[in-house]
Design a protein around this motif. Structure first.
Motif, PDB file in Angstrom:
ATOM      1  N   SER A 119     -19.046  25.478  21.299  1.00 14.31           N
ATOM      2  CA  SER A 119     -19.490  26.862  21.526  1.00 14.31           C
ATOM      3  C   SER A 119     -20.863  26.920  22.158  1.00 14.31           C
ATOM      4  O   SER A 119     -21.304  27.981  22.585  1.00 14.31           O
ATOM      5  CB  SER A 119     -19.525  27.632  20.194  1.00 14.31           C
ATOM      6  OG  SER A 119     -20.545  27.130  19.359  1.00 14.31           O
ATOM      7  N   GLN A 120     -21.533  25.777  22.205  1.00 11.30           N
ATOM      8  CA  GLN A 120     -22.893  25.776  22.762  1.00 11.30           C
ATOM      9  C   GLN A 120     -22.956  24.762  23.892  1.00 11.30           C
ATOM     10  O   GLN A 120     -22.323  23.721  23.847  1.00 11.30           O
ATOM     11  CB  GLN A 120     -23.910  25.380  21.690  1.00 11.30           C
ATOM     12  CG  GLN A 120     -25.342  25.286  22.223  1.00 11.30           C
ATOM     13  CD  GLN A 120     -26.329  25.154  21.090  1.00 11.30           C
ATOM     14  OE1 GLN A 120     -26.734  26.125  20.489  1.00 11.30           O
ATOM     15  NE2 GLN A 120     -26.706  23.920  20.795  1.00 11.30           N
ATOM     16  N   ASN A 121     -23.727  25.099  24.886  1.00  8.41           N
ATOM     17  CA  ASN A 121     -23.899  24.209  26.015  1.00  8.41           C
ATOM     18  C   ASN A 121     -25.340  23.745  26.035  1.00  8.41           C
ATOM     19  O   ASN A 121     -26.252  24.543  26.250  1.00  8.41           O
ATOM     20  CB  ASN A 121     -23.567  24.973  27.303  1.00  8.41           C
ATOM     21  CG  ASN A 121     -23.568  24.086  28.507  1.00  8.41           C
ATOM     22  OD1 ASN A 121     -23.948  22.916  28.409  1.00  8.41           O
ATOM     23  ND2 ASN A 121     -23.154  24.615  29.624  1.00  8.41           N
ATOM     24  N   SER A 122     -25.554  22.467  25.771  1.00  2.65           N
ATOM     25  CA  SER A 122     -26.941  21.985  25.741  1.00  2.65           C
ATOM     26  C   SER A 122     -27.449  21.614  27.121  1.00  2.65           C
ATOM     27  O   SER A 122     -28.535  21.083  27.269  1.00  2.65           O
ATOM     28  CB  SER A 122     -27.056  20.794  24.789  1.00  2.65           C
ATOM     29  OG  SER A 122     -26.188  19.754  25.157  1.00  2.65           O
ATOM     30  N   ALA A 406     -21.842  16.421  18.592  1.00  7.31           N
ATOM     31  CA  ALA A 406     -22.521  16.886  17.374  1.00  7.31           C
ATOM     32  C   ALA A 406     -23.492  18.025  17.662  1.00  7.31           C
ATOM     33  O   ALA A 406     -23.800  18.820  16.767  1.00  7.31           O
ATOM     34  CB  ALA A 406     -23.263  15.729  16.717  1.00  7.31           C
ATOM     35  N   PHE A 407     -23.955  18.121  18.917  1.00  8.87           N
ATOM     36  CA  PHE A 407     -24.926  19.156  19.269  1.00  8.87           C
ATOM     37  C   PHE A 407     -24.286  20.391  19.905  1.00  8.87           C
ATOM     38  O   PHE A 407     -24.985  21.347  20.245  1.00  8.87           O
ATOM     39  CB  PHE A 407     -25.969  18.592  20.240  1.00  8.87           C
ATOM     40  CG  PHE A 407     -26.930  17.637  19.602  1.00  8.87           C
ATOM     41  CD1 PHE A 407     -26.589  16.310  19.397  1.00  8.87           C
ATOM     42  CD2 PHE A 407     -28.183  18.061  19.200  1.00  8.87           C
ATOM     43  CE1 PHE A 407     -27.468  15.423  18.809  1.00  8.87           C
ATOM     44  CE2 PHE A 407     -29.082  17.186  18.609  1.00  8.87           C
ATOM     45  CZ  PHE A 407     -28.726  15.854  18.410  1.00  8.87           C
ATOM     46  N   GLU A 408     -22.956  20.335  20.126  1.00  8.23           N
ATOM     47  CA  GLU A 408     -22.357  21.427  20.895  1.00  8.23           C
ATOM     48  C   GLU A 408     -21.137  22.068  20.234  1.00  8.23           C
ATOM     49  O   GLU A 408     -20.701  23.129  20.662  1.00  8.23           O
ATOM     50  CB  GLU A 408     -21.962  20.931  22.295  1.00  8.23           C
ATOM     51  CG  GLU A 408     -23.166  20.460  23.116  1.00  8.23           C
ATOM     52  CD  GLU A 408     -22.835  20.219  24.574  1.00  8.23           C
ATOM     53  OE1 GLU A 408     -21.661  20.335  24.945  1.00  8.23           O
ATOM     54  OE2 GLU A 408     -23.761  19.910  25.339  1.00  8.23           O
ATOM     55  N   ALA A 409     -20.582  21.410  19.218  1.00  5.47           N
ATOM     56  CA  ALA A 409     -19.288  21.874  18.687  1.00  5.47           C
ATOM     57  C   ALA A 409     -19.430  22.391  17.262  1.00  5.47           C
ATOM     58  O   ALA A 409     -19.977  21.710  16.389  1.00  5.47           O
ATOM     59  CB  ALA A 409     -18.277  20.741  18.729  1.00  5.47           C
ATOM     60  N   ASP A 410     -18.892  23.569  17.014  1.00  9.58           N
ATOM     61  CA  ASP A 410     -18.928  24.150  15.667  1.00  9.58           C
ATOM     62  C   ASP A 410     -18.202  23.268  14.654  1.00  9.58           C
ATOM     63  O   ASP A 410     -18.605  23.172  13.497  1.00  9.58           O
ATOM     64  CB  ASP A 410     -18.244  25.522  15.663  1.00  9.58           C
ATOM     65  CG  ASP A 410     -18.950  26.539  16.535  1.00  9.58           C
ATOM     66  OD1 ASP A 410     -20.069  26.237  17.015  1.00  9.58           O
ATOM     67  OD2 ASP A 410     -18.388  27.622  16.736  1.00  9.58           O
ATOM     68  N   GLN A 411     -17.099  22.671  15.086  1.00 10.68           N
ATOM     69  CA  GLN A 411     -16.227  21.966  14.150  1.00 10.68           C
ATOM     70  C   GLN A 411     -16.483  20.457  14.100  1.00 10.68           C
ATOM     71  O   GLN A 411     -15.679  19.723  13.512  1.00 10.68           O
ATOM     72  CB  GLN A 411     -14.768  22.228  14.515  1.00 10.68           C
ATOM     73  CG  GLN A 411     -14.389  23.702  14.497  1.00 10.68           C
ATOM     74  CD  GLN A 411     -14.262  24.257  13.093  1.00 10.68           C
ATOM     75  OE1 GLN A 411     -13.488  23.762  12.289  1.00 10.68           O
ATOM     76  NE2 GLN A 411     -15.028  25.287  12.780  1.00 10.68           N
ATOM     77  N   GLU A 413     -18.651  18.968  12.385  1.00 22.06           N
ATOM     78  CA  GLU A 413     -18.840  18.655  10.972  1.00 22.06           C
ATOM     79  C   GLU A 413     -17.511  18.684  10.208  1.00 22.06           C
ATOM     80  O   GLU A 413     -17.322  17.915   9.254  1.00 22.06           O
ATOM     81  CB  GLU A 413     -19.830  19.645  10.366  1.00 22.06           C
ATOM     82  CG  GLU A 413     -20.069  19.429   8.893  1.00 22.06           C
ATOM     83  CD  GLU A 413     -21.351  20.074   8.403  1.00 22.06           C
ATOM     84  OE1 GLU A 413     -22.226  20.396   9.239  1.00 22.06           O
ATOM     85  OE2 GLU A 413     -21.481  20.241   7.185  1.00 22.06           O
ATOM     86  N   PRO A 420     -22.988  15.764  10.432  1.00 19.32           N
ATOM     87  CA  PRO A 420     -23.192  14.646  11.352  1.00 19.32           C
ATOM     88  C   PRO A 420     -24.571  14.000  11.176  1.00 19.32           C
ATOM     89  O   PRO A 420     -25.563  14.686  10.925  1.00 19.32           O
ATOM     90  CB  PRO A 420     -23.072  15.302  12.726  1.00 19.32           C
ATOM     91  CG  PRO A 420     -22.187  16.480  12.509  1.00 19.32           C
ATOM     92  CD  PRO A 420     -22.554  16.976  11.137  1.00 19.32           C
ATOM     93  N   LEU A 427     -31.051  11.887  20.318  1.00 24.88           N
ATOM     94  CA  LEU A 427     -32.065  12.851  20.759  1.00 24.88           C
ATOM     95  C   LEU A 427     -32.484  12.571  22.198  1.00 24.88           C
ATOM     96  O   LEU A 427     -32.673  13.493  23.000  1.00 24.88           O
ATOM     97  CB  LEU A 427     -33.290  12.805  19.829  1.00 24.88           C
ATOM     98  CG  LEU A 427     -33.048  13.078  18.341  1.00 24.88           C
ATOM     99  CD1 LEU A 427     -34.385  13.328  17.626  1.00 24.88           C
ATOM    100  CD2 LEU A 427     -32.128  14.265  18.127  1.00 24.88           C
ATOM    101  N   GLN A 430     -30.001  14.012  24.375  1.00 23.50           N
ATOM    102  CA  GLN A 430     -30.159  15.463  24.506  1.00 23.50           C
ATOM    103  C   GLN A 430     -31.253  15.813  25.508  1.00 23.50           C
ATOM    104  O   GLN A 430     -31.178  16.825  26.204  1.00 23.50           O
ATOM    105  CB  GLN A 430     -30.487  16.081  23.143  1.00 23.50           C
ATOM    106  CG  GLN A 430     -29.314  16.092  22.178  1.00 23.50           C
ATOM    107  CD  GLN A 430     -28.151  16.927  22.688  1.00 23.50           C
ATOM    108  OE1 GLN A 430     -28.311  18.118  22.941  1.00 23.50           O
ATOM    109  NE2 GLN A 430     -27.012  16.303  22.883  1.00 23.50           N
ATOM    110  N   ASP A 431     -32.274  14.963  25.581  1.00 22.40           N
ATOM    111  CA  ASP A 431     -33.350  15.211  26.541  1.00 22.40           C
ATOM    112  C   ASP A 431     -32.949  14.830  27.960  1.00 22.40           C
ATOM    113  O   ASP A 431     -33.701  15.077  28.907  1.00 22.40           O
ATOM    114  CB  ASP A 431     -34.607  14.423  26.141  1.00 22.40           C
ATOM    115  CG  ASP A 431     -35.303  15.040  24.934  1.00 22.40           C
ATOM    116  OD1 ASP A 431     -35.165  16.264  24.737  1.00 22.40           O
ATOM    117  OD2 ASP A 431     -35.975  14.298  24.190  1.00 22.40           O
TER     118      ASP A 431
END
Lengths: 766, 127
Positions: A119-122, A406-411, A413, A420, A427, A430-431
């Protein structure tokens, strides 16, 4: 994206080589003046005290030394580059046509995508422009560009050194085919631009209910300043040093691109370019990086960063789904602004593998204060030297490469049943969104990632990386190093081979090895690999499958660019996402995507067990079954008590049976003569039956209720002297080193290896 | 009347589901269940505790807590997913001696958010 901290990142041009072959290494140094490079042999990856810890040996090499640090730019974004002789430089007196199917026209995505509910786009876009085709370079004068500006078609050109634009009124709808047409004429003194919806089976909405209208605009124009340079389809360009990188890349499909000269010439002479994305220049019809221009000028294009070909175009009818049979229906390419299959950095140093360097797992290690990076590679033997080979799962490494779920998906976990656990490498990843995504992820436009590549920094392939989904998560290369270090502990020399090598060289690569050992998770393999292992086993070879969820789904390597691995997802079975209807055939092999069990080659047929379930809370032990007392299997349990539980310990979840697990299943091809030696202890309901076992959803899919949620150990003698021993668990490799290798998992595995190294047939009781 | 979008209609459906889902989970989130989760974060859990654990873990990723491993054997810290922060994670300064300890803190935080002060709706599954 850069940061203020020191960073070293790099990759090799290939993942394996033999003595005499040369590898190049490509390094970007961020806030690092100079760095040291050295060759190391990787012995063990997992860093925690539950195992031997991280182990590497320095090996003197020709590239040892200090190097000046230089930052490089890694620019995602796929496109087609078209070189021409100047005829496409000027848009005056031309008409331009392109069919487009935007998938993210407004640049903002909403909703949840894929199996894990992303649900999130990093990765954040920095422009609302998306280029359909262009000859422009950002910040430079000249050229023309057809683009979407926040979802609205716009045509721009230069006059008197300034940019001019003609823009329509309506936003385009996503997942809908449109025809864009431009005419530009100094003689007429005008530019026109139109967008018309096109009926197509793959449009999201029915034609009658979509409520779409055509759009048209016209303005006066008498000057068009050309720019002599390449035409790009799917992107424009920005200049960084001597490189022209992707800029304002399109998200979605483009097809039917044609540029004509306006005027009275015979029609054949008017065409300046007529690109057909469904045609292949190859006799096998594969759609690789060359794009054909049907015009007399033959301005053929080259794909950059592997946009997705073999996707349905504006003429797709829905009856035939093989791009080779109906090329006109596959005149389309799907571009993504986050595609990256070659960072294209200059070589920082190279290494000719010397004669005498033992086969094994190595890395070019670069380091500086506060920064370190390993560029792993595998050295194959120049000639057969050892009796044992380890098949390292490079295809699966690429499938998981740079996993950001782990940084973008609701599910995220939910699938692992716990929060996670990420580490510093996650990290750093992610950068650096520019290093791209794994094949488990969702592109910025919501479509699934189907290409992996080794020509970019892969932080999940660092030997110390831990996967977020398994506490103590040795996964991929770090897990396979658990196996190779066990061999080292057993004083068994081995040769390292990879998926890439086996796919390329076939069963001859395996021929002559007494024992071949797989990695912990050989999930993605090619048809050539399966056939090679089958031939190896049927001609006396012995295989130790020391992993879980192996030989599961279809992978293929680009025959011309083998650093690119393709992994499309079919519409059945366990899958993180799914290719749209018509798009599920690999363009690098012609192979239909999907699970091998759905294509007549279930893993049970090859190695006796196949994927049954997955879970990531706690692993468990194995308990012996009746066949374990068969005299033929006595060697397996030498030194292990008849009632002894096996492997109730380990790095990965605290047991040898866990993570992704496989079961014995005669209905899927487990051989009648295969002995069922052991099965796993109980699993929680965090372990769920594999989706391909679920024809209709019924309650009771968890480990406490479903009898198929288990890991089984199987031993099978094969006529001709061959045999396989399969453990059906990814976590297995993480138990080998427990208690300094003094444990019943290491003992059982060692028993099997020693017996497999003896020539006598396995079904002759000894 | 202003024409509604498909996004608004889907959001309405989500809100209906969340209302029902949250009511069920709040009734399940007893002190006994929370004690079970805190006692043994990795399970195995009873059916009710598993349901609550899934609910507490299924919030949207934006603003969600992850566990960051700070060394080969720990310690572990808790971070909040925040796009734009270094590593897209705002890391708490407290260190935990085990990742299970970190999970306990996260369970407790989420349970408090989920239940909310007495008489309020609390933070829903869909938030």
């Amino acid at each position: 994206m850069g940061t203020d901290t020191a960073g070293l990142f790099g990759y090799s041009n290939t993942l394996s080589g033999r003595p005499g072959e040369t590898l190049s290494f490509h390094v970007s140094a961020e806030n690092v003046g100079s760095y040291r490079a050295e060759l190391v042999r990787l012995r063990h990856g997992f860093t925690g005290s539950a195992g031997p810890g991280f182990l590497e040996d320095s090996v003197p090499s020709s590239f040892d030394g200090e190097y000046a640090g230089q930052a490089q730019t890694c620019q995602p974004g796929s496109y087609v580059e078209v070189k021409h002789d100047g005829k496409l430089a000027d848009c005056a007196e031309t008409s331009i046509r392109a069919y487009i199917y935007p998938t993210l026209p407004r640049s903002e995505r909403s909703g949840e995508f894929g199996a894990y509910h992303v649900s999130q786009n990093s990765m954040v876009r920095d422009s609302q422009l998306q280029t359909v085709l262009s000859t422009t370079i950002a910040g430079e004068i000249g050229g023309y560009s057809l683009a979407l500006d926040d979802g609205i078609p716009t045509f721009s050109w230069f006059a008197d050194g300034a940019i001019r634009t003609l823009t329509l009124n309506q936003h385009l709808q996503d997942h809908q085919w449109y025809l864009l047409e431009v005419t530009a004429s100094a003689a007429e003194g005008a530019v026109t631009l139109s967008a018309s919806p096109v009926a197509n089976i793959m449009n999201r909405n029915a034609e009658a209910t979509a409520g779409l209208d055509s759009d048209f605009a016209r303005c006066s124009a008498t000057q068009f300043e050309p720019r002599v340079g390449d035409l790009r389809i799917g992107s424009s360009a920005r200049r960084v040093g001597s490189r022209l990188l992707a800029y304002e890349t399109f998200n979605g499909k483009i097809g039917g691109v044609r540029i004509d000269q306006l005027g009275d010439e015979p029609s054949g002479q008017r065409t300046l370019g007529d690109w057909h994305f469904g045609l292949s220049p190859r006799s096998d019809g594969l759609l690789l990086d060359v794009v054909l221009d049907k015009s007399p000028h033959a301005f053929h294009g080259t794909c950059v960063n592997t946009p997705t070909r073999g996707v349905t175009g504006p003429l797709f009818q829905g009856f035939v789904t093989d791009f080779r049979r109906v090329p006109d229906e596959y005149d389309a390419i799907h571009f993504h602004d986050d595609d990256i299959t070659d960072a294209d950095w200059p070589a920082s140093f190279s290494f000719e593998i010397p004669d005498g360097l033992p086969s094994g797992v190595y890395a070019a290690k670069v380091s500086a204060p506060g920064a370190e990076q390993y560029m792993p590679f595998f050295v194959l033997p120049s000639e057969r030297k050892n009796r044992v080979a380890v098949l390292f799962s490079t295809a699966t490494y690429l499938a998981y490469s740079n996993d950001r779920i782990a940084f973008e998906a609701d599910q995220a976990e939910i699938i692992v049943s716990h929060t996670p656990i990420v580490d510093g490498l996650d990290l750093a990843l992610q950068d650096h969104p520019e290093f791209g995504r794994s094949c488990y992820e969702i592109h910025n436009d919501g479509s699934g990632v189907v290409f992996g590549s080794s020509r970019r920094p892969i932080l999940t392939m660092q030997p110390t990386h831990r996967a977020w989904f398994q506490h103590g998560g040795a996964w991929g290369l770090p897990a396979d190093l658990c196996i190779s270090h066990w061999l080292e502990h057993e004083s068994i020399p081995f040769d390292a081979i990879t998926d890439h090598d086996l796919d390329r060289e076939g069963h001859e690569l395996l021929d002559g090895y007494d024992v071949v050992i797989t990695g912990a998770h050989p999930e993605y393999v090619t048809r050539a690999e399966i056939e090679s292992i089958d031939t190896y086993l049927s001609t006396g070879g012995r295989l130790m499958y020391l992993g879980g969820n192996g030989f599961f789904a279809t992978a293929s390597f680009d025959p011309e660019q083998p650093h690119v691995m393709e992994l499309r997802r079919a519409d059945g079975g366990t899958r993180p996402h799914q290719s749209p209807f018509g798009d599920a055939r690999h363009t690098t092999s012609g192979e239909q995507a999907g699970l091998w069990r759905n294509k007549g080659l279930p893993p049970q047929k090859l190695v006796g067990v196949g994927f049954a379930a997955q879970g990531f809370d706690r692993s468990t032990h194995y308990e012996r079954l009746e066949d374990s007392h068969d005299p033929m299997a006595a060697f397996v349990f030498d030194g292990i008590a008849s009632d002894e539980l096996i492997g109730g310990f380990g790095i990965m979840g605290g047991g040898a049976a866990g993570a992704e697990i496989d079961c014995y299943d005669p209905s899927l091809g487990t051989a009648p003569g295969a002995l069922l030696l052991a099965t796993s202890g109980p699993f929680s309901d965090g372990y769920l039956l594999a989706a391909e076992e679920v024809y209709e959803t019924l309650p009771g899919l968890g480990g406490t209720e479903n009898p198929r949620v288990r890991a089984d150990i199987v031993l099978c003698p094969i006529e001709g002297g061959g045999a396989y021993f399969s453990v059906g668990s990814i976590a297995f490799s993480g138990s080998l080193s427990y208690n300094a290798y003094d444990n019943n998992v290491a003992r059982m595995t060692g028993n099997v290896l020693q017996r497999f190294l003896r020539k006598e047939p396995i079904d002759s009781v000894m | 009347m202003v024409q509604r979008t498909t996004t608004e209609r889907v959001a309405e459906l989500d809100a209906v589901f969340d209302r029902r889902f949250n009511a069920r989970v709040r009734s399940d989130l007893t002190s006994d269940v929370l004690d079970e989760l805190l006692r043994n974060p990795l399970g195995p859990h009873t059916d009710t505790a598993s349901r609550v654990r899934r609910a507490l873990g299924s919030m949207t990723i934006t603003g969600k807590q992850l566990i960051l491993s700070l060394g080969p054997d720990g310690p572990w810290a808790i971070g909040v997913v925040t796009v734009g922060a270094p590593g897209n994670l705002v890391v708490d300064t407290d260190a935990h001696h085990s990742y299970e300890d970190a999970m306990r803190v996260i369970f407790a935080n989420r349970a408090a958010q989920f239940a909310g002060p007495v008489g309020t709706e609390g933070t829903s599954h869909g938030n």
